[in-house]
Design a protein around this motif. Structure first.
Motif, PDB file in Angstrom:
ATOM      1  N   CYS A  89     -11.120   0.433  -4.158  1.00 26.42           N
ATOM      2  CA  CYS A  89     -10.322  -0.564  -4.866  1.00 26.42           C
ATOM      3  C   CYS A  89     -10.650  -1.941  -4.305  1.00 26.42           C
ATOM      4  CB  CYS A  89      -8.846  -0.257  -4.677  1.00 26.42           C
ATOM      5  SG  CYS A  89      -7.778  -1.540  -5.301  1.00 26.42           S
ATOM      6  N   SER A  90     -10.938  -2.903  -5.183  1.00 22.91           N
ATOM      7  CA  SER A  90     -11.336  -4.231  -4.725  1.00 22.91           C
ATOM      8  C   SER A  90     -10.139  -5.007  -4.162  1.00 22.91           C
ATOM      9  CB  SER A  90     -11.983  -5.015  -5.866  1.00 22.91           C
ATOM     10  OG  SER A  90     -11.118  -5.035  -6.972  1.00 22.91           O
ATOM     11  N   LYS A  91      -8.941  -4.597  -4.498  1.00 24.45           N
ATOM     12  CA  LYS A  91      -7.772  -5.328  -4.016  1.00 24.45           C
ATOM     13  C   LYS A  91      -7.280  -4.810  -2.667  1.00 24.45           C
ATOM     14  CE  LYS A  91      -3.285  -7.066  -5.389  1.00 24.45           C
ATOM     15  NZ  LYS A  91      -2.037  -6.628  -6.022  1.00 24.45           N
ATOM     16  N   CYS A  92      -7.001  -3.512  -2.586  1.00 23.13           N
ATOM     17  CA  CYS A  92      -6.483  -2.988  -1.316  1.00 23.13           C
ATOM     18  C   CYS A  92      -7.608  -2.473  -0.429  1.00 23.13           C
ATOM     19  CB  CYS A  92      -5.407  -1.933  -1.555  1.00 23.13           C
ATOM     20  SG  CYS A  92      -5.958  -0.457  -2.427  1.00 23.13           S
ATOM     21  N   ASN A  93      -8.841  -2.478  -0.961  1.00 24.65           N
ATOM     22  CA  ASN A  93     -10.022  -2.137  -0.174  1.00 24.65           C
ATOM     23  C   ASN A  93      -9.967  -0.723   0.395  1.00 24.65           C
ATOM     24  OD1 ASN A  93     -12.547  -3.001   0.429  1.00 24.65           O
ATOM     25  ND2 ASN A  93     -12.017  -3.821   2.432  1.00 24.65           N
ATOM     26  N   CYS A 133      -5.607   1.478  -9.743  1.00 23.24           N
ATOM     27  CA  CYS A 133      -5.506   2.059  -8.411  1.00 23.24           C
ATOM     28  C   CYS A 133      -4.090   2.550  -8.211  1.00 23.24           C
ATOM     29  CB  CYS A 133      -5.871   0.986  -7.382  1.00 23.24           C
ATOM     30  SG  CYS A 133      -5.474   1.421  -5.692  1.00 23.24           S
ATOM     31  N   CYS A 136      -2.173   0.527  -5.066  1.00 26.88           N
ATOM     32  CA  CYS A 136      -1.646  -0.842  -5.157  1.00 26.88           C
ATOM     33  C   CYS A 136      -1.380  -1.251  -6.596  1.00 26.88           C
ATOM     34  CB  CYS A 136      -2.611  -1.834  -4.494  1.00 26.88           C
ATOM     35  SG  CYS A 136      -4.169  -1.999  -5.391  1.00 26.88           S
ATOM     36  N   GLU A 163      -3.307  -2.036  -8.938  1.00 27.39           N
ATOM     37  CA  GLU A 163      -4.234  -3.024  -9.500  1.00 27.39           C
ATOM     38  C   GLU A 163      -5.074  -2.383 -10.611  1.00 27.39           C
ATOM     39  OE1 GLU A 163      -4.450  -6.126  -8.903  1.00 27.39           O
ATOM     40  OE2 GLU A 163      -6.492  -6.826  -9.265  1.00 27.39           O
ATOM     41  N   ILE A 173      -8.342  -1.878 -12.507  1.00 25.47           N
ATOM     42  CA  ILE A 173      -9.695  -1.976 -11.953  1.00 25.47           C
ATOM     43  C   ILE A 173     -10.692  -2.539 -12.964  1.00 25.47           C
ATOM     44  CG2 ILE A 173     -11.624  -0.583 -11.048  1.00 25.47           C
ATOM     45  CD1 ILE A 173      -9.383   1.160  -9.724  1.00 25.47           C
TER      46      ILE A 173
END
Ligand SMILES: [Zn+2]
Length: 103
Positions: free
Chosen positions: A72-76, A95, A98, A100, A102
């Motif tokens: 996930c690019s937000k919560c990594n 995701c 979080c 988010e 995707i």
């Protein structure tokens, strides 16, 4: 299949376990993907005229999509992926950690 081209993924099984990479190709029919820098194989090739050099070439090989998780690019984090529909009817991935979207 919830992995697509250009996704960042984490390898969770196989000899490259723990590595991250970007998906270069995705083949939904066979559920296999090629990831940058993951699952290098050595190919031994003979010279063919001036075009090909003799020697060992390293090249990425396909891996089963079940060996990776989407990052996930937000919560990594490696994301468990869900699907939902937007108000315009588009189906998107999100995701579960979080929330988010995707896509
Ligand atoms: Zn997330």
């Amino acid at each position: 299949m919830n992995i697509r081209k250009n996704d960042m993924v984490l390898v969770i099984a196989g000899k490259d376990r723990g590595k991250k990479g970007k998906v270069r190709f995705a083949y939904p029919k066979t559920e296999r993907i090629m990831v940058e820098g993951i699952n290098f194989i050595k190919k031994h090739s003979k010279a063919r005229g001036a075009v090909r050099q003799a020697g060992i070439i390293e090249q990425e090989a396909l891996i089963p999509v079940s060996n990776v998780m989407l990052l996930c690019s937000k919560c990594n984090k490696p994301a468990r992926v869900g699907f939902r529909f937007l108000s315009d009817g588009r189906k998107v991935r999100f995701c579960r950690a979080c929330d988010e979207v995707i896509d």
